[in-house]
Design a protein around this motif. Structure first.
Motif, PDB file in Angstrom:
ATOM      1  N   THR A 280      11.130   2.649   7.897  1.00 22.24           N
ATOM      2  CA  THR A 280      11.416   1.231   8.144  1.00 22.24           C
ATOM      3  C   THR A 280      11.358   0.429   6.853  1.00 22.24           C
ATOM      4  N   ASP A 281      10.339   0.682   6.042  1.00 26.29           N
ATOM      5  CA  ASP A 281      10.200  -0.039   4.774  1.00 26.29           C
ATOM      6  C   ASP A 281      11.338   0.303   3.812  1.00 26.29           C
ATOM      7  N   LEU A 282      11.739   1.565   3.794  1.00 29.06           N
ATOM      8  CA  LEU A 282      12.844   1.963   2.921  1.00 29.06           C
ATOM      9  C   LEU A 282      14.146   1.280   3.337  1.00 29.06           C
ATOM     10  N   LYS A 283      14.382   1.199   4.638  1.00 28.80           N
ATOM     11  CA  LYS A 283      15.597   0.539   5.129  1.00 28.80           C
ATOM     12  C   LYS A 283      15.645  -0.917   4.683  1.00 28.80           C
ATOM     13  N   CYS A 284      14.469  -1.544   4.653  1.00 28.06           N
ATOM     14  CA  CYS A 284      14.383  -2.954   4.246  1.00 28.06           C
ATOM     15  C   CYS A 284      14.253  -3.100   2.728  1.00 28.06           C
ATOM     16  N   MET A 285      14.291  -1.959   2.025  1.00 26.59           N
ATOM     17  CA  MET A 285      14.176  -1.918   0.563  1.00 26.59           C
ATOM     18  C   MET A 285      12.910  -2.615   0.068  1.00 26.59           C
ATOM     19  N   LYS A 286      11.823  -2.377   0.803  1.00 22.49           N
ATOM     20  CA  LYS A 286      10.526  -2.897   0.388  1.00 22.49           C
ATOM     21  C   LYS A 286       9.882  -1.939  -0.613  1.00 22.49           C
ATOM     22  N   GLU A 287       9.023  -2.482  -1.446  1.00 20.38           N
ATOM     23  CA  GLU A 287       8.233  -1.631  -2.328  1.00 20.38           C
ATOM     24  C   GLU A 287       7.230  -0.846  -1.485  1.00 20.38           C
ATOM     25  N   ILE A 288       7.112   0.436  -1.773  1.00 21.88           N
ATOM     26  CA  ILE A 288       6.204   1.295  -1.018  1.00 21.88           C
ATOM     27  C   ILE A 288       5.031   1.667  -1.908  1.00 21.88           C
ATOM     28  N   GLU A 289       3.834   1.388  -1.428  1.00 22.54           N
ATOM     29  CA  GLU A 289       2.627   1.745  -2.160  1.00 22.54           C
ATOM     30  C   GLU A 289       2.030   3.004  -1.545  1.00 22.54           C
ATOM     31  N   LEU A 290       1.865   4.022  -2.372  1.00 21.90           N
ATOM     32  CA  LEU A 290       1.383   5.306  -1.884  1.00 21.90           C
ATOM     33  C   LEU A 290       0.314   5.860  -2.808  1.00 21.90           C
ATOM     34  N   TYR A 291      -0.611   6.598  -2.222  1.00 22.26           N
ATOM     35  CA  TYR A 291      -1.596   7.337  -2.994  1.00 22.26           C
ATOM     36  C   TYR A 291      -1.137   8.789  -3.125  1.00 22.26           C
ATOM     37  N   ASN A 292      -1.195   9.316  -4.331  1.00 23.09           N
ATOM     38  CA  ASN A 292      -0.999  10.750  -4.548  1.00 23.09           C
ATOM     39  C   ASN A 292       0.260  11.297  -3.866  1.00 23.09           C
ATOM     40  N   ILE A 293       1.410  11.032  -4.458  1.00 20.26           N
ATOM     41  CA  ILE A 293       2.661  11.482  -3.838  1.00 20.26           C
ATOM     42  C   ILE A 293       2.804  13.004  -3.876  1.00 20.26           C
ATOM     43  N   ASP A 294       1.895  13.683  -4.571  1.00 22.24           N
ATOM     44  CA  ASP A 294       1.904  15.150  -4.554  1.00 22.24           C
ATOM     45  C   ASP A 294       1.107  15.723  -3.384  1.00 22.24           C
ATOM     46  N   ASN A 295       0.505  14.846  -2.567  1.00 20.88           N
ATOM     47  CA  ASN A 295      -0.199  15.319  -1.377  1.00 20.88           C
ATOM     48  C   ASN A 295       0.749  16.106  -0.480  1.00 20.88           C
ATOM     49  N   VAL A 296       0.240  17.190   0.094  1.00 18.79           N
ATOM     50  CA  VAL A 296       1.045  18.009   0.996  1.00 18.79           C
ATOM     51  C   VAL A 296       1.037  17.400   2.392  1.00 18.79           C
ATOM     52  N   LEU A 297       2.235  17.240   2.960  1.00 22.76           N
ATOM     53  CA  LEU A 297       2.383  16.825   4.354  1.00 22.76           C
ATOM     54  C   LEU A 297       2.595  18.078   5.199  1.00 22.76           C
ATOM     55  N   ASN A 298       1.725  18.313   6.160  1.00 20.06           N
ATOM     56  CA  ASN A 298       1.913  19.406   7.109  1.00 20.06           C
ATOM     57  C   ASN A 298       2.519  18.817   8.374  1.00 20.06           C
ATOM     58  N   ILE A 299       3.805  19.040   8.552  1.00 20.99           N
ATOM     59  CA  ILE A 299       4.538  18.430   9.655  1.00 20.99           C
ATOM     60  C   ILE A 299       5.448  19.479  10.285  1.00 20.99           C
ATOM     61  N   ILE A 300       5.880  19.200  11.506  1.00 16.60           N
ATOM     62  CA  ILE A 300       6.828  20.084  12.182  1.00 16.60           C
ATOM     63  C   ILE A 300       7.728  19.223  13.055  1.00 16.60           C
ATOM     64  N   ASN A 301       9.015  19.509  13.025  1.00 16.12           N
ATOM     65  CA  ASN A 301       9.948  18.703  13.799  1.00 16.12           C
ATOM     66  C   ASN A 301       9.841  19.011  15.285  1.00 16.12           C
TER      67      ASN A 301
END
Length: 290
Positions: free
Chosen positions: A182-203
Motif C-alpha cells: 500500500t505504501d509503495l503504491k502511494c510512493m511513500k517513504e518506507i522505513e525498515l530495519y535490517n533489509i537483509d532480514n530473512v522473511l519466512n513466507i509461503i503463498n
C-alpha cells in the motif's frame, strides 16, 4: 468421488483449497461458524458448526483438512492465551473423536513454525527442538501431540504441515507485507530495519496445492516455507508496481535474522516445489487492493 470435510472455509487458506479440491475430483463439505461469510463462486455444501462443540454429521468422510484456527492478535493477553489454547485444542479433539465414527483415511492439519519458538539455530528441520513460547505455538504443539496419540491408539493417519507466514490473496489489511505494498503504491517513504532480514513466507496457493496433494501422499510432519530477504520483497514489489521506491533503512541494535525452515524433507517425500513466484504472490496482494 471421495468426500472431504474442510474446516475454516472462510479463511484465506480455506478459500484457496476449495477450487483445488474440486479440480481434483473431491466432493467438499465445509464447516464454519458463519456460513453467510462464504461468498465464493465455488458451489459446495456449507454446514454451520462451532468446532468447540461435538461434531455430529450422519455421513462418512474419507478425509478431513483442518485449517480453522484461532490466532490471537495480542499474544501477551491472558484471556487471549486461554482462548487460543483451549479453542484450538477442543477443535482438533472434536474432529478426532468424530473421525473414530467414520471410515476416515487421513487428517491433514495446518500447524505452524511457531512450534519451534526461540532457537539458537538458523537452520530449522522438522526434528529440531520444539520450544513454543507463544500461546498459539503451544496450542499447535499440543494439537500435533493429539494427532500422534490418535494414530498410535486408533490408527488414524495424519499429515502435518508447519506453515510459515502465509501471504497472498485474502490477507488482512493490517498485515505488514500488505501495508508495504500500500505504501509503495502511494510512493511513500518506507522505513525498515535490517533489509537483509530473512522473511519466512509461503503463498496461500502453494499451501492449498500441498494440502490437497497430502490427501493421498505420505504421512508425517513437514515444514512448508520459502525464504526471501526483506530487501528482495521490496525490490520485487517495486518491479510489480513499476514505481520508484524510497527506503530508509534504520539502524537497529539487533543482529540480522537469518533463520529459515528447511523443506528438504517435503521435497524428498512429495517432490514438492513452490509453484508461485514471489512476484506472482505480490501480484495477488496488489489485485486484492483494487
Amino acid at each position: 468421488m471421495k468426500n472431504v470435510l474442510l474446516t475454516g472455509v472462510t479463511s484465506k487458506i480455506g478459500r484457496a483449497v476449495i477450487p483445488v479440491l474440486l479440480d481434483n475430483g473431491f466432493n467438499v463439505t465445509g464447516l464454519c461458524r458463519h456460513p453467510e461469510k462464504y461468498t465464493d463462486e465455488c458451489d459446495i455444501e456449507i454446514i454451520k458448526h462451532d468446532l468447540n462443540d461435538e461434531l455430529k454429521i450422519d455421513r462418512d468422510f474419507e478425509y478431513i483438512i483442518h485449517v480453522a484456527s484461532y490466532v490471537p492478535y495480542n499474544f501477551d493477553n491472558k484471556d487471549s492465551f486461554e482462548k487460543s489454547f483451549f479453542e484450538n485444542i477442543r477443535s482438533i479433539n472434536n474432529l478426532l473423536r468424530f473421525s473414530l465414527k467414520n471410515n476416515l483415511q487421513k487428517i491433514v492439519f495446518t500447524s505452524s513454525v511457531d512450534v519451534y519458538g526461540d532457537s539458537d539455530n538458523d537452520y530449522i528441520e522438522e526434528d529440531s527442538n520444539l520450544n513454543g513460547i507463544s500461546n498459539y505455538g503451544i496450542s499447535k504443539i499440543a494439537s500435533e501431540g493429539l494427532l500422534n496419540v490418535y494414530f498410535h491408539l486408533y490408527g488414524i493417519k495424519s499429515t502435518i504441515f508447519r506453515l510459515s507466514y502465509v501471504y497472498g490473496t485474502g490477507m488482512g489489511e493490517d498485515r505488514f507485507l500488505k501495508r508495504v505494498i500500500t505504501d509503495l503504491k502511494c510512493m511513500k517513504e518506507i522505513e525498515l530495519y535490517n533489509i537483509d532480514n530473512v522473511l519466512n513466507i509461503i503463498n496461500v496457493k502453494d499451501v492449498a496445492f500441498a494440502l490437497v496433494k497430502a490427501l493421498d501422499g505420505p504421512c508425517g510432519i513437514f515444514n512448508l516455507s520459502q525464504n526471501f530477504t526483506l530487501g528482495e520483497y521490496i525490490n520485487s514489489a517495486k518491479n510489480v508496481l513499476m514505481v520508484p521506491t524510497i527506503v530508509n533503512e534504520l539502524k537497529h541494535s539487533e543482529s540480522v535474522s537469518r533463520r529459515y525452515y528447511s523443506t528438504k524433507k517435503l521435497k524428498s517425500c512429495f517432490g514438492w516445489e513452490p509453484s508461485i513466484s514471489l512476484s506472482d504472490g505480490i501480484t495477488q496482494i496488489v489485485e486484492d487492493l483494487k
